[in-house]
Design an enzyme around this catalytic site. Structure first.
Site, PDB file in Angstrom:
ATOM      1  N   CYS A   2       0.829  -1.215   0.000  1.00 22.72           N
ATOM      2  CA  CYS A   2       0.000   0.000   0.000  1.00 22.72           C
ATOM      3  C   CYS A   2       0.859   1.259   0.000  1.00 22.72           C
ATOM      4  CB  CYS A   2      -0.897   0.015   1.235  1.00 22.72           C
ATOM      5  SG  CYS A   2      -1.870  -1.473   1.456  1.00 22.72           S
ATOM      6  N   ARG A  27       4.310  -0.055  -6.382  1.00 23.65           N
ATOM      7  CA  ARG A  27       4.329  -0.856  -5.164  1.00 23.65           C
ATOM      8  C   ARG A  27       3.273  -1.965  -5.187  1.00 23.65           C
ATOM      9  NH1 ARG A  27       6.661   1.997  -0.608  1.00 23.65           N
ATOM     10  NH2 ARG A  27       5.146   1.075   0.788  1.00 23.65           N
ATOM     11  N   TRP A  76      -3.471  -2.360  -1.214  1.00 20.98           N
ATOM     12  CA  TRP A  76      -3.215  -3.739  -1.613  1.00 20.98           C
ATOM     13  C   TRP A  76      -3.909  -4.611  -0.588  1.00 20.98           C
ATOM     14  CZ3 TRP A  76      -0.620  -8.308  -0.137  1.00 20.98           C
ATOM     15  CH2 TRP A  76      -0.269  -9.177  -1.177  1.00 20.98           C
ATOM     16  N   ASN A 101      -1.172   1.933   6.249  1.00 20.84           N
ATOM     17  CA  ASN A 101      -0.420   0.771   5.762  1.00 20.84           C
ATOM     18  C   ASN A 101      -0.103  -0.110   6.961  1.00 20.84           C
ATOM     19  OD1 ASN A 101      -0.393   1.984   3.282  1.00 20.84           O
ATOM     20  ND2 ASN A 101       1.799   2.417   3.261  1.00 20.84           N
ATOM     21  N   GLY A 102      -0.107  -1.424   6.760  1.00 21.74           N
ATOM     22  CA  GLY A 102       0.227  -2.331   7.852  1.00 21.74           C
ATOM     23  C   GLY A 102      -0.943  -3.203   8.250  1.00 21.74           C
ATOM     24  N   GLU A 484      15.466 -18.249 -10.292  1.00 22.40           N
ATOM     25  CA  GLU A 484      15.102 -16.858 -10.573  1.00 22.40           C
ATOM     26  C   GLU A 484      14.407 -16.741 -11.922  1.00 22.40           C
ATOM     27  OE1 GLU A 484      14.799 -12.653 -10.320  1.00 22.40           O
ATOM     28  OE2 GLU A 484      14.874 -14.298  -8.874  1.00 22.40           O
ATOM     29  N   LYS A 488      10.641 -15.240 -12.479  1.00 27.61           N
ATOM     30  CA  LYS A 488      10.341 -14.141 -13.390  1.00 27.61           C
ATOM     31  C   LYS A 488       9.191 -14.528 -14.330  1.00 27.61           C
ATOM     32  CE  LYS A 488      12.855 -11.094 -11.889  1.00 27.61           C
ATOM     33  NZ  LYS A 488      12.383 -11.654 -10.629  1.00 27.61           N
ATOM     34  N   GLU A 491       5.744 -14.791 -12.396  1.00 35.44           N
ATOM     35  CA  GLU A 491       5.160 -13.602 -11.785  1.00 35.44           C
ATOM     36  C   GLU A 491       4.648 -12.581 -12.790  1.00 35.44           C
ATOM     37  OE1 GLU A 491       7.850 -11.545  -9.150  1.00 35.44           O
ATOM     38  OE2 GLU A 491       9.537 -11.697 -10.532  1.00 35.44           O
ATOM     39  N   HIS A 507      13.937 -37.842 -10.270  1.00 34.33           N
ATOM     40  CA  HIS A 507      13.298 -37.971  -8.960  1.00 34.33           C
ATOM     41  C   HIS A 507      11.906 -37.350  -8.948  1.00 34.33           C
ATOM     42  CE1 HIS A 507      16.865 -39.612  -6.935  1.00 34.33           C
ATOM     43  NE2 HIS A 507      17.535 -38.833  -7.778  1.00 34.33           N
ATOM     44  N   LYS A 606       5.479  -4.539  -4.964  1.00 37.80           N
ATOM     45  CA  LYS A 606       6.919  -4.334  -5.073  1.00 37.80           C
ATOM     46  C   LYS A 606       7.597  -4.451  -3.718  1.00 37.80           C
ATOM     47  CE  LYS A 606      10.747  -3.258  -7.194  1.00 37.80           C
ATOM     48  NZ  LYS A 606      11.380  -4.248  -8.071  1.00 37.80           N
TER      49      LYS A 606
END
Length: 611
Positions: A2, A27, A76, A101-102, A484, A488, A491, A507, A606
């Protein structure tokens, strides 16, 4: 996560709030809103929308507002689904407006208490209890400032709060506990924000609030206190963030721009930190030369992409520096019982420096009495930087795209510099150090060459248009690079992707391989290349479609089901950094084909500032 912005000034602050919200979009958010005080009626006016900030701009175009004091927010979702009712600001009795926020951990208890007092709740959020709490205390005290302090003492959890009310026109209140919040200092005006980027068009003069700070702003006055109303002095700083640093320029997306900024970001990260083939211990801070010789082990703590950087560093540290290294996901670290050693260097890695789990894990290492902490971070004004004994800034510049690119490669470089410094105090010779530094200095040139593969990789991405799953393979130090690459792709393109050490194929993962499951392999010319080749032959034998990023001596030749992208000969020590680039480009171009929101992928933020 947020975003908050607020302002009190002589001029109209509505355009300021909207511009700030646009600069906080990176964000991650699902709704937006603002609240101001009407000058003529001295009453609250609030506008809230679901979706993009542009929706709020459009609403205000048809129904404009004017005010000299206001707060705004991008949300968010945590408590409650994305909806207009759950969007901020939240109001109480058309008298108190709050952005937050929080997470308020005791919101259910407070909600029940307030409902008994007759307050009606219009949302599912934990934030609405803050507004009603303030109003409840104001009814009892007839003092808004006192009510704000009393309400803060009722709250358990983490928060950054902005509040205004027509009861004290021209005043803006804010408080911080656990979530970032700053004050911007203008000429005859003040601002609050959760991120320096929101304030760049207005001012570069900022005050960083600490946990427990409460601030009251008027256009020509600032007062900062603690929860006990004791006045506190906080120093003013000049932010180095430039306005054009957060513009896209010629690029269609921030992510594409940031991929292409990596050669410069790496050179900037290296600048002033080496001399005549040597990495300078002083680059890690004034205490480094005293602290580092006593280190016997390294504990790396990070989340997401930063965690992958830590996994690469573990290979480097144990092979080059001959020092034990553990890597932990920050969100898990606090919930086990790690063995603390005062000679263990704690390395915390975060792009934003505000990741809640990473900050909490750092506090846990201090409580358990681990050794000193080194912060590797990209934001000099962040909480993580201020909490660590040593700091190495990555100098990547603002990274707006949610999918980290240049922050990742500069983190890798920072960790490689640390490995060399630690290695010099053990078995690493001056000759080897010079060879490593020579390779590092060539990094920008190697990456520049790889960026020329952009068109070739774009064409390759067409093969992924109708795919729903992908498998990434790597071995040794390149296994985290495969991880990574998978992150990428998933997401930003929403293709399910997994990464495995290539030796683990038999396996389990081999059961998934068919013509509809593309397999992407990171295949440098190293000691494990022949073993990787046999793993890839197993994929090919089962009809799998292979995409191999290899050096110029490719381990397989291109054919109908094998696509080989030759990257050239790359020094082994820097190959993890270099091989990350084509995987970033692949994910970007696949996302373009899929038509997803590259810079702001759904459900992601973000900076993850809540646990």
């Amino acid at each position: 996560m947020c975003g908050i912005i607020g302002a009190v000034a002589e001029r109209d602050i509505v355009p300021i709030l909207l511009e700030g919200l646009k600069r906080l979009e990176y964000r991650g958010y699902d709704s937006a809103g603002l609240a101001t005080v009407d000058h003529a009626l001295h009453s609250l006016v609030s506008k809230r929308v679901v979706g993009k900030v542009q929706n709020l701009v459009d609403t205000l175009t048809h129904d404009p507002l004017y005010s000299t004091v206001g707060i705004a927010h991008t949300r968010w979702a945590t408590h409650g689904k994305p909806s207009k009712e759950n969007a901020h600001p939240h109001l109480s009795q058309d008298t108190i407006a709050v952005v937050h926020n929080g997470i308020i951990e005791n919101h259910q208890d407070l909600r029940q208490k307030l409902e008994k007092e007759g307050y009606k709740f219009n949302s599912e959020t934990d934030t609405e209890v803050i507004a009603h709490c303030i109003h409840s205390h104001w009814r009892k005290t007839d003092d808004l400032s006192e009510a704000f302090y009393l309400a803060l003492k009722d709250l358990a959890g983490s928060y950054a709060i902005g509040m205004l009310s027509p009861l004290m026109f021209g005043h803006l209140f804010a408080a911080r506990r656990g979530s970032p919040l700053i004050v911007g200092v203008g000429i005859g005006e003040y601002f609050i924000a959760s991120d320096v980027a929101a304030l760049v068009p207005m001012t570069q003069r900022v005050i960083f609030l600490e946990d427990g700070d409460v601030v009251c702003l008027q256009r020509d006055k600032i007062k900062i206190t603690d929860f006990s109303r004791q006045v506190i002095q906080r120093h003013e700083h000049t932010s180095q963030l430039q306005q054009d640093a957060v513009e896209r320029g010629k690029y269609r997306h921030y992510m594409h721009k940031e991929i292409f900024e990596q050669p410069k970001a790496l050179m900037d990260t290296l600048e002033g930190r080496y001399n005549e083939g040597h990495i300078l211990e002083a680059a890690f801070g004034p205490q480094a030369e005293k602290i580092l010789p006593n280190i016997k082990a390294v504990q790396i703590i990070a989340c997401g992409t930063s965690y992958h950087a830590g996994l690469v560093a573990r290979y480097w540290m144990e092979s080059l520096a001959k020092i034990p290294c553990s890597v932990e996901v920050a969100s898990e670290f606090r919930y086990r019982q790690p063995i603390a050693d005062p000679n263990t260097l704690v390395v915390v890695i975060s792009q934003s420096g505000e990741t809640a789990d990473t900050l909490a894990a750092l506090e846990e290492t201090k409580r358990l009495k681990f050794g000193p902490c080194l912060s590797i971070c990209n934001v000099p004004e962040s909480s993580l930087v201020r909490a660590a004994e040593m700091v190495l800034m990555t100098r990547a510049g603002p990274e707006i795209g949610v999918a980290s690119t240049k922050a990742f490669t500069t983190q890798l470089l920072a960790l490689l510099l640390l490995t060399i410094v630690l290695g010099k105090q053990r078995t690493l010779t001056e000759k080897t150090e010079k060879t490593l530094v020579d390779s590092i200095l060539k990094l920008p040139d190697y990456i520049d060459k790889l960026l020329n593969l952009n068109t070739e990789i774009k064409a390759l991405a067409e093969q992924f248009a109708n795919k729903h799953h992908a498998l990434f393979l790597g071995r040794g130090v390149h296994y985290p690079i495969a991880m990574e690459g998978a992150l990428k792709l998933k997401e930003i393109s929403y293709i399910h992707a997994e990464a495995y050490p290539a030796g683990e194929l038999k396996h389990g993962p081999l059961a998934l391989v068919d013509a509809n499951m593309p397999v992407i392999a990171v295949a440098p010319n190293d000691a494990l290349q022949e073993k990787l080749k046999s793993n890839l032959q197993e994929v090919h034998a089962r009809g799998g479609q292979l995409f191999i990023f290899a050096n110029h001596r490719a381990i397989m030749q291109s054919s109908d089901y094998i696509h080989v992208i030759e990257l050239g000969e790359i020094p082994e020590i820097i190959s993890p950094i270099v091989y990350a680039i084509p995987l970033q480009l692949l994910a970007y171009h696949v996302a373009l084909i899929k038509g997803t929101d590259v810079d702001q992928p759904r459900n992601l933020a973000k900076s993850v500032t809540v646990e």
